[in-house]
Design a protein around this motif. Structure first.
Motif, PDB file in Angstrom:
ATOM      1  N   ARG A  96       7.564   2.762  -1.863  1.00  0.00           N
ATOM      2  CA  ARG A  96       6.984   4.113  -1.790  1.00  0.00           C
ATOM      3  C   ARG A  96       5.684   4.187  -2.588  1.00  0.00           C
ATOM      4  O   ARG A  96       4.775   4.954  -2.230  1.00  0.00           O
ATOM      5  CB  ARG A  96       7.990   5.140  -2.304  1.00  0.00           C
ATOM      6  CG  ARG A  96       9.270   5.199  -1.472  1.00  0.00           C
ATOM      7  CD  ARG A  96      10.107   6.420  -1.781  1.00  0.00           C
ATOM      8  NE  ARG A  96       9.548   7.608  -1.143  1.00  0.00           N
ATOM      9  CZ  ARG A  96      10.122   8.814  -1.179  1.00  0.00           C
ATOM     10  NH1 ARG A  96      11.263   8.974  -1.831  1.00  0.00           N
ATOM     11  NH2 ARG A  96       9.569   9.839  -0.569  1.00  0.00           N
ATOM     12  N   LYS A  97       5.582   3.376  -3.634  1.00  0.00           N
ATOM     13  CA  LYS A  97       4.335   3.329  -4.393  1.00  0.00           C
ATOM     14  C   LYS A  97       3.240   2.658  -3.571  1.00  0.00           C
ATOM     15  O   LYS A  97       2.075   3.088  -3.588  1.00  0.00           O
ATOM     16  CB  LYS A  97       4.562   2.571  -5.700  1.00  0.00           C
ATOM     17  CG  LYS A  97       3.350   2.596  -6.627  1.00  0.00           C
ATOM     18  CD  LYS A  97       3.661   1.932  -7.961  1.00  0.00           C
ATOM     19  CE  LYS A  97       2.450   1.974  -8.883  1.00  0.00           C
ATOM     20  NZ  LYS A  97       2.735   1.333 -10.202  1.00  0.00           N
ATOM     21  N   LEU A  98       3.612   1.590  -2.823  1.00  0.00           N
ATOM     22  CA  LEU A  98       2.646   0.943  -1.931  1.00  0.00           C
ATOM     23  C   LEU A  98       2.202   1.908  -0.832  1.00  0.00           C
ATOM     24  O   LEU A  98       1.035   1.917  -0.435  1.00  0.00           O
ATOM     25  CB  LEU A  98       3.263  -0.308  -1.313  1.00  0.00           C
ATOM     26  CG  LEU A  98       3.567  -1.473  -2.268  1.00  0.00           C
ATOM     27  CD1 LEU A  98       4.342  -2.571  -1.533  1.00  0.00           C
ATOM     28  CD2 LEU A  98       2.278  -2.046  -2.838  1.00  0.00           C
ATOM     29  N   ASP A  99       3.136   2.695  -0.354  1.00  0.00           N
ATOM     30  CA  ASP A  99       2.849   3.707   0.669  1.00  0.00           C
ATOM     31  C   ASP A  99       2.368   4.973  -0.042  1.00  0.00           C
ATOM     32  O   ASP A  99       2.981   6.033   0.021  1.00  0.00           O
ATOM     33  CB  ASP A  99       4.122   3.985   1.483  1.00  0.00           C
ATOM     34  CG  ASP A  99       3.919   5.030   2.576  1.00  0.00           C
ATOM     35  OD1 ASP A  99       2.791   5.128   3.105  1.00  0.00           O
ATOM     36  OD2 ASP A  99       4.898   5.737   2.890  1.00  0.00           O
ATOM     37  N   GLU A 100       1.225   4.834  -0.711  1.00  0.00           N
ATOM     38  CA  GLU A 100       0.779   5.858  -1.664  1.00  0.00           C
ATOM     39  C   GLU A 100       0.534   7.229  -1.053  1.00  0.00           C
ATOM     40  O   GLU A 100       0.662   8.253  -1.730  1.00  0.00           O
ATOM     41  CB  GLU A 100      -0.481   5.379  -2.392  1.00  0.00           C
ATOM     42  CG  GLU A 100      -1.642   5.025  -1.481  1.00  0.00           C
ATOM     43  CD  GLU A 100      -2.851   4.546  -2.281  1.00  0.00           C
ATOM     44  OE1 GLU A 100      -3.034   5.049  -3.411  1.00  0.00           O
ATOM     45  OE2 GLU A 100      -3.589   3.681  -1.780  1.00  0.00           O
ATOM     46  N   PHE A 101       0.200   7.289   0.236  1.00  0.00           N
ATOM     47  CA  PHE A 101      -0.069   8.580   0.863  1.00  0.00           C
ATOM     48  C   PHE A 101       1.147   9.122   1.616  1.00  0.00           C
ATOM     49  O   PHE A 101       1.049  10.146   2.296  1.00  0.00           O
ATOM     50  CB  PHE A 101      -1.275   8.476   1.804  1.00  0.00           C
ATOM     51  CG  PHE A 101      -2.539   8.081   1.096  1.00  0.00           C
ATOM     52  CD1 PHE A 101      -3.152   8.954   0.196  1.00  0.00           C
ATOM     53  CD2 PHE A 101      -3.108   6.832   1.309  1.00  0.00           C
ATOM     54  CE1 PHE A 101      -4.313   8.585  -0.457  1.00  0.00           C
ATOM     55  CE2 PHE A 101      -4.271   6.458   0.655  1.00  0.00           C
ATOM     56  CZ  PHE A 101      -4.884   7.336  -0.240  1.00  0.00           C
ATOM     57  N   GLY A 102       2.260   8.409   1.540  1.00  0.00           N
ATOM     58  CA  GLY A 102       3.480   8.876   2.178  1.00  0.00           C
ATOM     59  C   GLY A 102       3.405   8.892   3.697  1.00  0.00           C
ATOM     60  O   GLY A 102       4.020   9.749   4.343  1.00  0.00           O
TER      61      GLY A 102
END
Length: 295
Positions: free
Chosen positions: A49-55
């Motif tokens: 979820r941190k890598l997918d920073e923009f959600g």
């Protein structure tokens, strides 16, 4: 990349595969796949979820307690290898984790499984560049051919059979042997010379272009073009010269003069038939190569 980082990346990539192939996942999916504890699975999800920073890729569904794909905005963070994904879908354990009742993709079974007692010593000989002796069945002489001395350098899968590419000391040339026809590997008898190694095998190292097109007698060629992702009227596939005939067999490509094979079975035709006459290409094995033009 360290070993630990590579394992973490493997789990991150698996999260994306679950999103793509299942549409959702839970911590239990990661725990079952990688045999990790709940806390580790939680950390992996937090890292993703941190890598997918923009959600853009996933959202947590509170009512179902699972993470779900955001289909409209999803963009993979990790490069997806379709070969790996298909392999996963053919694996029963992976398919069950994804949610299939059995395997995700059924594949045709081998008529016979290769013998580990043959594959293993051949693998060792390839890795260690050894010369070995084998007992081998042949079509022409059965098992009476006795012992062969070979220097194997590669194994390849034609889709229906495993072959070993090797230097054959009897015929003094590189050739292919069907692995399942090897009765046993008798012994390793020393190191292969430079002249017996893969780097000297011209036909193995040379790549040729096979130009294929929909069979000219097929009624709707646009179907074949769509299926095989043609960019134009023909498609070019680069293959090893030594293996060209095997791929033409597997793809059911008509290689006869004037394309005389049945288009209901052979949906493709080889445009550059001259490639089968290159020295070292066993064109005799290509579909229809021996069929003469009757016009």
């Amino acid at each position: 990349m360290t070993h630990c980082e590579s394992l973490v990346d493997l789990r991150m990539d698996f999260i994306e595969q679950l999103l793509l192939l299942k549409g959702w996942f839970t911590r239990r999916d990661l725990m079952c796949r990688f045999d990790i504890k709940e806390a580790a699975a939680t950390r992996d999800i937090a890292k993703y979820r941190k890598l997918d920073e923009f959600g853009n890729n996933l959202v947590f569904n509170n009512s179902l307690r699972r993470y779900e794909l955001k289909e409209d905005t999803f963009k993979p963070i990790y490069i997806k290898n379709i070969t790996t994904i298909i392999s996963n879908l053919k694996n029963s354990k992976m398919s069950n984790i994804i949610g299939f009742g059995s395997v995700g993709i059924e594949s045709s079974p081998r008529i016979s499984e290769p013998n580990l007692n043959v594959i293993a010593p051949i693998s060792r000989a390839i890795v260690n560049k050894n010369v070995i002796t084998i007992r081998y069945f042949s079509i022409g002489s059965g098992s009476s051919g006795g012992v062969k001395t070979i220097a194997p350098h590669s194994i390849f899968d034609s889709g229906s059979k495993l072959y070993v590419r090797c230097y054959c000391f009897k015929y003094e040339k590189f050739l292919e042997l069907v692995v399942d026809r090897i009765i046993e590997v008798v012994e390793a008898i020393g190191d292969a010379k430079d002249s017996n190694l893969q780097c000297i095998d011209f036909c193995w190292n040379k790549f040729v272009n096979l130009e294929i097109k929909p069979h000219p007698k097929i009624e709707h060629p646009e179907t074949i073009k769509h299926e095989l992702k043609f960019d134009g009227e023909t498609k070019v596939v680069s293959v090893r010269l030594a293996l060209a005939q095997y791929w033409l067999q597997q793809w059911n490509v008509d290689c006869s003069n004037d394309y005389q094979l049945d288009p209901k079975q052979y949906h493709l035709a080889l445009v550059n038939l001259d490639v089968l006459s290159i020295d070292g290409c066993n064109g005799l094995l290509a579909p229809g190569f021996l069929v003469k033009d009757h016009n």
